[in-house]
Design a protein around this motif. Structure first.
Motif, PDB file in Angstrom:
ATOM      1  N   LEU A 198      -1.441  23.398  -0.669  1.00 45.62           N
ATOM      2  CA  LEU A 198      -0.477  23.324  -0.695  1.00 45.62           C
ATOM      3  C   LEU A 198      -0.221  22.622  -2.056  1.00 45.62           C
ATOM      4  CD1 LEU A 198      -0.224  22.165   3.376  1.00 45.62           C
ATOM      5  CD2 LEU A 198       1.181  23.822   2.346  1.00 45.62           C
ATOM      6  N   ARG A 199       1.286  22.517  -2.875  1.00 46.62           N
ATOM      7  CA  ARG A 199       1.517  21.601  -3.582  1.00 46.62           C
ATOM      8  C   ARG A 199       1.510  20.553  -3.426  1.00 46.62           C
ATOM      9  NH1 ARG A 199       4.353  24.346  -8.447  1.00 46.62           N
ATOM     10  NH2 ARG A 199       2.608  25.019  -8.247  1.00 46.62           N
ATOM     11  N   TRP A 200       2.030  19.176  -3.268  1.00 46.09           N
ATOM     12  CA  TRP A 200       1.982  18.115  -2.928  1.00 46.09           C
ATOM     13  C   TRP A 200       2.643  16.122  -4.274  1.00 46.09           C
ATOM     14  CZ3 TRP A 200       2.217  17.082   2.253  1.00 46.09           C
ATOM     15  CH2 TRP A 200       1.365  17.697   2.805  1.00 46.09           C
ATOM     16  N   ALA A 201       4.010  15.942  -3.691  1.00 43.00           N
ATOM     17  CA  ALA A 201       4.900  15.905  -4.779  1.00 43.00           C
ATOM     18  C   ALA A 201       4.613  13.886  -3.541  1.00 43.00           C
ATOM     19  CB  ALA A 201       5.897  15.772  -5.041  1.00 43.00           C
ATOM     20  N   GLN A 202       4.636  12.531  -4.456  1.00 41.28           N
ATOM     21  CA  GLN A 202       4.673  11.817  -3.581  1.00 41.28           C
ATOM     22  C   GLN A 202       6.214  11.239  -3.824  1.00 41.28           C
ATOM     23  OE1 GLN A 202       2.502   7.551  -4.685  1.00 41.28           O
ATOM     24  NE2 GLN A 202       2.123   8.118  -2.330  1.00 41.28           N
ATOM     25  N   ALA A 203       6.241  11.301  -2.561  1.00 38.55           N
ATOM     26  CA  ALA A 203       7.690  10.793  -1.983  1.00 38.55           C
ATOM     27  C   ALA A 203       8.276   9.193  -1.622  1.00 38.55           C
ATOM     28  CB  ALA A 203       8.481  11.521  -0.460  1.00 38.55           C
ATOM     29  N   TRP A 204       7.614   8.849  -1.604  1.00 30.25           N
ATOM     30  CA  TRP A 204       7.542   7.355  -1.491  1.00 30.25           C
ATOM     31  C   TRP A 204       6.295   6.317  -1.782  1.00 30.25           C
ATOM     32  CZ3 TRP A 204       4.456   3.686   1.986  1.00 30.25           C
ATOM     33  CH2 TRP A 204       5.097   2.710   1.581  1.00 30.25           C
ATOM     34  N   GLY A 205       5.983   5.612  -2.407  1.00 30.91           N
ATOM     35  CA  GLY A 205       5.189   5.003  -2.525  1.00 30.91           C
ATOM     36  C   GLY A 205       4.645   3.134  -2.617  1.00 30.91           C
ATOM     37  N   ALA A 206       3.405   2.083  -2.725  1.00 28.29           N
ATOM     38  CA  ALA A 206       3.773   1.376  -2.456  1.00 28.29           C
ATOM     39  C   ALA A 206       2.151   0.517  -3.195  1.00 28.29           C
ATOM     40  CB  ALA A 206       3.370   0.602  -1.661  1.00 28.29           C
ATOM     41  N   ALA A 207       2.502   0.124  -3.999  1.00 26.87           N
ATOM     42  CA  ALA A 207       1.504  -0.696  -4.942  1.00 26.87           C
ATOM     43  C   ALA A 207       0.648  -1.781  -4.357  1.00 26.87           C
ATOM     44  CB  ALA A 207       1.625  -1.251  -6.665  1.00 26.87           C
ATOM     45  N   VAL A 208      -0.477  -1.239  -3.846  1.00 26.89           N
ATOM     46  CA  VAL A 208      -1.077  -2.297  -3.022  1.00 26.89           C
ATOM     47  C   VAL A 208      -1.991  -3.725  -2.924  1.00 26.89           C
ATOM     48  CG1 VAL A 208      -1.778  -1.212  -0.758  1.00 26.89           C
ATOM     49  CG2 VAL A 208      -3.825  -1.236  -2.503  1.00 26.89           C
ATOM     50  N   GLN A 209      -1.935  -4.803  -2.437  1.00 34.08           N
ATOM     51  CA  GLN A 209      -2.070  -6.053  -3.305  1.00 34.08           C
ATOM     52  C   GLN A 209      -3.350  -6.664  -2.473  1.00 34.08           C
ATOM     53  OE1 GLN A 209       2.707  -7.333  -3.774  1.00 34.08           O
ATOM     54  NE2 GLN A 209       1.536  -9.318  -4.482  1.00 34.08           N
ATOM     55  N   GLU A 210      -4.238  -7.387  -2.662  1.00 36.24           N
ATOM     56  CA  GLU A 210      -4.625  -7.918  -1.256  1.00 36.24           C
ATOM     57  C   GLU A 210      -4.427  -9.906  -0.871  1.00 36.24           C
ATOM     58  OE1 GLU A 210      -7.587 -12.276  -3.411  1.00 36.24           O
ATOM     59  OE2 GLU A 210      -7.007 -10.546  -4.834  1.00 36.24           O
ATOM     60  N   PRO A 211      -4.413  -9.601   0.692  1.00 34.78           N
ATOM     61  CA  PRO A 211      -3.974 -10.573   1.976  1.00 34.78           C
ATOM     62  C   PRO A 211      -3.634 -12.001   0.750  1.00 34.78           C
ATOM     63  CG  PRO A 211      -5.469  -9.400   2.765  1.00 34.78           C
ATOM     64  CD  PRO A 211      -5.645  -9.139   0.934  1.00 34.78           C
ATOM     65  N   VAL A 212      -2.815 -12.618   1.034  1.00 29.75           N
ATOM     66  CA  VAL A 212      -2.250 -13.283   0.385  1.00 29.75           C
ATOM     67  C   VAL A 212      -1.488 -14.471   2.367  1.00 29.75           C
ATOM     68  CG1 VAL A 212      -1.679 -13.010  -1.639  1.00 29.75           C
ATOM     69  CG2 VAL A 212       0.018 -12.755  -0.026  1.00 29.75           C
ATOM     70  N   GLU A 213      -1.410 -15.875   1.819  1.00 29.86           N
ATOM     71  CA  GLU A 213      -1.451 -17.181   2.929  1.00 29.86           C
ATOM     72  C   GLU A 213       0.080 -16.967   2.633  1.00 29.86           C
ATOM     73  OE1 GLU A 213      -3.319 -18.487   5.237  1.00 29.86           O
ATOM     74  OE2 GLU A 213      -4.795 -18.718   4.458  1.00 29.86           O
ATOM     75  N   GLY A 214       0.691 -17.295   4.252  1.00 25.83           N
ATOM     76  CA  GLY A 214       1.833 -17.594   3.470  1.00 25.83           C
ATOM     77  C   GLY A 214       2.672 -16.532   3.478  1.00 25.83           C
TER      78      GLY A 214
END
Length: 428
Positions: free
Chosen positions: A37-53
């Motif tokens: 199967l050929r895939w394309a990314q339809a949605w994405g997010a750049a992840v971050q480390e947890p933060v307070e507040g």
């Protein structure tokens, strides 16, 4: 500034390229997957480390994580297909993450799933999975027909404690949580709390009869890409508007937003994510089917060049225009090594923003130097002029009043639309 910093940047991105595959490997290590199967990314997010507040006064659950809770997240896909899969990240987890169940469905609005569309997500044919600390998991392909610009809901259930959650802060779309296992709920009654951040979810990918071999455009950037200043729940970021232009023009391309508010090209921050040269592999090169990357980074390297505080490491020192442009060159080489086109974005007007106190003349001088290089160096395959799209003609160092959010820096919905209109979509 010593040349050592420049050499370090070049070496780091060189490691990224060799670790991810040789030249010509094709955009995204996961472009072709199970059963060919050929895939394309339809949605994405750049992840971050947890933060307070809280994040912009919206509840943030990243530090506390989840225990015996269901988390339902809403995403809008940029391209459609006949199969879908999800990508989960435990990049910043301190311990292995157990996901006890996952479901995907069309959205019925808010936290509601559209009746009859819910599909269980398996991982290597199992109903649960354990993701090692620092790792990720890709769900098995699920048969679900999706259309461009359609909202989907992804639900995750955690029976035990997750610990602090890998997340993305400025989601501008709702995530909901409920106590207990409400994985299969169609109605929204149990989901009584909401957040505008996303948790553990880093990608939604679709497979279908794509004409092109690569169908993903990744926007790598800071808050001007992440959408700070756009109306929440309104798909008002420039990447949203650009995706709508592509759909209207019958271009089967998905625009993936890999922006992180406050992010810098050359400096990692506990508040604003890993530096662009470090996250380039994860957020661009390893996404499936990438054909083009838009690089919109450097404004915070310039604006916060002399900043100090808890969000900046002790090693943070002022950088020169040459160091910034060498960082760009390193990203360009890495992308070209995978056959990915690179579009450079000029730095937005910064003058007058209270978040960058002092050094106004030096900030503007450095921004002007960097923008001149972006426009004239010929290093990029194409250039999109964010600066020109947003600048006040009477005071070009400042944003046009009608295009700016109340903080005096970030674009509002009209400003983001102006940025999207500045693109030559044929260059994508």
């Amino acid at each position: 500034m010593a040349l050592v910093g420049v050499v370090t940047v070049m070496a780091l991105v060189g490691v990224v390229v060799s670790a991810g595959g040789g030249a010509g490997a094709g955009g995204g290590a996961y472009a072709v997957g199970e059963a060919g199967l050929r895939w394309a990314q339809a949605w994405g997010a750049a992840v971050q480390e947890p933060v307070e507040g809280d994040v912009d006064d919206v509840p943030n659950w990243s530090r506390q994580g989840f225990r015996h809770q269901s988390v339902r997240q809403v995403v809008r896909v940029g391209v459609g297909g006949d199969r879908v899969r999800i990508r989960l990240s435990n990049r910043y987890g301190r311990t292995p993450l157990r996901v006890d169940g996952a479901m995907i469905a069309r959205s019925g609005g808010g936290a509601q799933a559209w009746p009859g569309t819910a599909r269980k997500v398996s991982f290597r044919h199992a109903g649960s999975t354990v993701i090692p600390a620092g790792g990720e998991a890709v769900g098995d392909a699920v048969p679900l027909s999706t259309s461009p610009l359609e909202n989907l809901v992804i639900t995750l259930y955690f029976a035990g404690e997750t610990g602090p959650a890998t997340f993305h802060g400025v989601g501008l779309a709702a995530s909901y949580r409920a106590s207990g296992n409400h994985l299969d709920d169609v109605l929204a009654q149990a989901y009584r709390q909401s957040s505008q951040s996303s948790y553990f979810l880093s990608g939604v990918e679709v497979s279908g009869p794509f004409r092109a071999r690569r169908n993903t455009v990744v926007a790598l950037g800071d808050s001007a890409t992440d959408g700070v200043g756009a109306t929440a729940e309104a798909n008002g970021r420039y990447t949203d508007a650009l995706g709508e232009r592509l759909v209207a023009g019958r271009r089967n391309l998905g625009v993936v937003n890999a922006g992180i508010a406050g992010n810098m090209l050359l400096t990692s921050s506990s508040c604003f994510g890993e530096k662009g040269v470090a996250r380039f592999r994860r957020d661009v090169l390893d996404r499936p089917g990438v054909r083009t990357v838009i690089v919109e980074l450097g404004a915070n390297d310039v604006g916060a060049n002399w900043a100090t505080g808890r969000c900046f490491p002790s090693s943070h020192k002022p950088v020169s225009a040459r160091q910034i442009t060498e960082g760009y060159r390193a990203l360009i080489r890495a992308a070209h090594g995978r056959g990915i086109k690179v579009i450079g974005a000029t730095l937005v007007p910064l003058s007058g923003y209270p978040g960058y106190p002092g050094h106004a003349a030096k900030v503007e001088r450095l921004r002007t130097q960097v923008n001149h290089w972006i426009r004239t160096s010929g290093a990029y395959d194409a250039v999109v002029d964010f600066d020109k799209a947003l600048a006040d003609p009477a005071h070009p160092e400042r944003p046009r009043p009608g295009y700016v959010y109340e903080d005096g820096l970030h674009p509002n919905d009209a400003g983001y639309q102006a940025i999207a209109n500045a693109f030559d979509v044929s260059a994508l």
